[in-house]
Design a protein around this motif. Structure first.
Motif, PDB file in Angstrom:
ATOM      1  N   ALA A 201      23.319  91.456  79.172  1.00 42.95           N
ATOM      2  CA  ALA A 201      22.756  90.222  78.994  1.00 42.95           C
ATOM      3  C   ALA A 201      23.945  89.244  79.559  1.00 42.95           C
ATOM      4  N   VAL A 202      23.786  88.237  80.247  1.00 46.36           N
ATOM      5  CA  VAL A 202      24.828  87.149  80.655  1.00 46.36           C
ATOM      6  C   VAL A 202      24.176  85.636  80.358  1.00 46.36           C
ATOM      7  N   GLU A 203      24.782  84.902  79.516  1.00 48.85           N
ATOM      8  CA  GLU A 203      24.341  83.725  79.245  1.00 48.85           C
ATOM      9  C   GLU A 203      25.402  82.698  79.238  1.00 48.85           C
ATOM     10  N   ALA A 204      25.321  81.303  79.568  1.00 50.03           N
ATOM     11  CA  ALA A 204      26.198  80.343  79.294  1.00 50.03           C
ATOM     12  C   ALA A 204      26.007  79.604  78.062  1.00 50.03           C
ATOM     13  N   GLY A 205      26.766  79.146  77.078  1.00 46.71           N
ATOM     14  CA  GLY A 205      26.316  78.594  75.867  1.00 46.71           C
ATOM     15  C   GLY A 205      27.811  77.995  75.325  1.00 46.71           C
ATOM     16  N   ILE A 206      27.579  77.535  74.078  1.00 43.31           N
ATOM     17  CA  ILE A 206      28.835  77.062  73.297  1.00 43.31           C
ATOM     18  C   ILE A 206      29.059  77.669  71.985  1.00 43.31           C
ATOM     19  N   ARG A 207      30.053  78.072  71.706  1.00 42.35           N
ATOM     20  CA  ARG A 207      30.430  78.853  70.628  1.00 42.35           C
ATOM     21  C   ARG A 207      31.501  77.911  69.681  1.00 42.35           C
ATOM     22  N   HIS A 208      31.304  77.676  68.421  1.00 39.84           N
ATOM     23  CA  HIS A 208      32.039  77.099  67.327  1.00 39.84           C
ATOM     24  C   HIS A 208      32.443  77.630  66.188  1.00 39.84           C
ATOM     25  N   SER A 209      33.292  77.263  65.575  1.00 37.58           N
ATOM     26  CA  SER A 209      33.574  77.954  63.955  1.00 37.58           C
ATOM     27  C   SER A 209      32.228  77.939  63.224  1.00 37.58           C
ATOM     28  N   PRO A 210      32.404  78.889  62.483  1.00 36.95           N
ATOM     29  CA  PRO A 210      31.262  79.226  61.403  1.00 36.95           C
ATOM     30  C   PRO A 210      31.259  78.121  60.214  1.00 36.95           C
ATOM     31  N   PRO A 211      30.163  78.169  59.491  1.00 38.86           N
ATOM     32  CA  PRO A 211      30.007  77.196  58.260  1.00 38.86           C
ATOM     33  C   PRO A 211      31.289  77.090  57.365  1.00 38.86           C
ATOM     34  N   ILE A 212      31.592  78.275  57.099  1.00 36.20           N
ATOM     35  CA  ILE A 212      32.627  78.442  55.809  1.00 36.20           C
ATOM     36  C   ILE A 212      33.929  78.620  56.932  1.00 36.20           C
ATOM     37  N   ALA A 213      34.555  77.604  57.331  1.00 36.81           N
ATOM     38  CA  ALA A 213      35.994  77.502  58.082  1.00 36.81           C
ATOM     39  C   ALA A 213      36.606  76.330  57.743  1.00 36.81           C
ATOM     40  N   PHE A 214      37.966  76.674  57.887  1.00 41.26           N
ATOM     41  CA  PHE A 214      38.944  75.454  57.458  1.00 41.26           C
ATOM     42  C   PHE A 214      39.154  74.497  58.668  1.00 41.26           C
ATOM     43  N   VAL A 215      38.841  75.044  59.907  1.00 41.12           N
ATOM     44  CA  VAL A 215      38.859  74.204  61.128  1.00 41.12           C
ATOM     45  C   VAL A 215      37.559  74.174  61.802  1.00 41.12           C
ATOM     46  N   MET A 216      37.609  73.426  62.837  1.00 38.73           N
ATOM     47  CA  MET A 216      36.398  73.466  63.697  1.00 38.73           C
ATOM     48  C   MET A 216      36.912  73.580  65.389  1.00 38.73           C
ATOM     49  N   ASP A 217      36.824  74.659  65.784  1.00 38.51           N
ATOM     50  CA  ASP A 217      36.988  75.035  67.178  1.00 38.51           C
ATOM     51  C   ASP A 217      35.641  75.046  67.946  1.00 38.51           C
TER      52      ASP A 217
END
Length: 274
Positions: A201-217
């Motif tokens: 499976a190949v799909e484009a999207g956006i990945r970001h830091s999880p809820p419990i995190a001290f940064v927001m990538d």
């Protein structure tokens, strides 16, 4: 961006904001026993409720300590439509764009008891239906935001006993690159080869830091799930790539919230600092 002169930016104002969120969700926090902040989290705690919020993203946590089938609040087994209705109330209270909700999925837990007889043999009981849980996924302008979600549990009476709402704002440039990656996938982008596996499976999207995190990538990415040729290796490989087929960095996260130090609430003042 200009400071809103009508908003209370004091520590008391921050606590009041969490209390107002609880009120909007029909929750009575009661007397606050503890409040505090650590890094990018702030929280209040009463006898029955813990409400915490990230300071760098639209992320809210609510936990009712009375939750559970053996506890005072019980578990929700009512109609799906009422659970979804409460989920939409969460969107309204947090001022989240409900049009970004991709799927309203109601899951039902399955419970099964087991007993060990005098011969130490395990006897399994019948499977029964347990609590219902709402999970909401996210899509913006056709692009999935894989890491965003809302998870909601209710008591037997329909009040919120657990909420994890993680719905960070997505920068315009990040979303536009996600759209470009989606275009590439739909027009023949080739996934990098992996030894012993083929792209499933190949799909484009956006990945970001999880809820419990001290940064927001946050990274636009092409997610590729590889199926192993040897079916004895059941675990599928999932990798994230940029437009050039290079793996993107992992989003940073931590395992748990820090323990909050107790801070007494100061007396109410008429003056509000800007």
């Amino acid at each position: 961006m200009t400071t809103n002169p009508n908003k209370d930016y004091s520590r008391d104002g921050e606590i009041d904001q969490l209390l107002q969120l609880a009120k909007a969700l029909n929750l009575d926090a009661g007397d606050i026993e503890k409040s505090g902040s650590e890094l990018n989290f702030t929280a209040i705690r009463s006898k029955n409720l813990l409400i915490s919020q990230r300071l760098d993203s639209r992320t809210l946590f609510i936990q009712d300590f009375r939750y559970g089938s053996e506890e005072g609040s019980g578990v929700y087994k009512g109609a799906d439509k009422d659970l979804i209705k409460m989920g939409k109330q969460v969107f309204e209270a947090l001022d989240l764009p409900v049009e970004e909700a991709e799927e309203w999925q109601v899951l039902t837990e399955q419970n099964q008891e087991a007993q060990i007889d005098k011969n130490e043999k395990v006897k399994m009981g019948r499977i029964t239906s347990g609590a219902k849980i709402l999970r909401v996924s996210r899509r913006v302008e056709g692009i999935p935001i894989w890491s965003s979600n809302i998870t909601l549990r209710l008591s037997s009476e329909g009040s919120i006993v657990f909420l994890q709402a993680h719905w960070p704002e997505v920068l315009k440039a990040t979303l536009e690159e996600g759209c470009r990656l989606d275009y590439l996938v739909r027009h023949g982008w080739q996934a990098p080869a992996q030894e012993g596996a083929s792209p499933e499976a190949v799909e484009a999207g956006i990945r970001h830091s999880p809820p419990i995190a001290f940064v927001m990538d946050a990274y636009p990415a092409i997610r590729v799930i590889y199926e192993p040729w040897n079916q004895r290796f059941g675990r599928k490989l999932t990798l994230y790539f940029d437009r050039h087929g290079r793996e993107i960095p992992n989003v940073r996260h931590v395992e748990q919230l820090p323990e909050l130090e107790s801070q007494p609430r100061s007396p109410k003042k008429d003056h509000k600092d800007c």
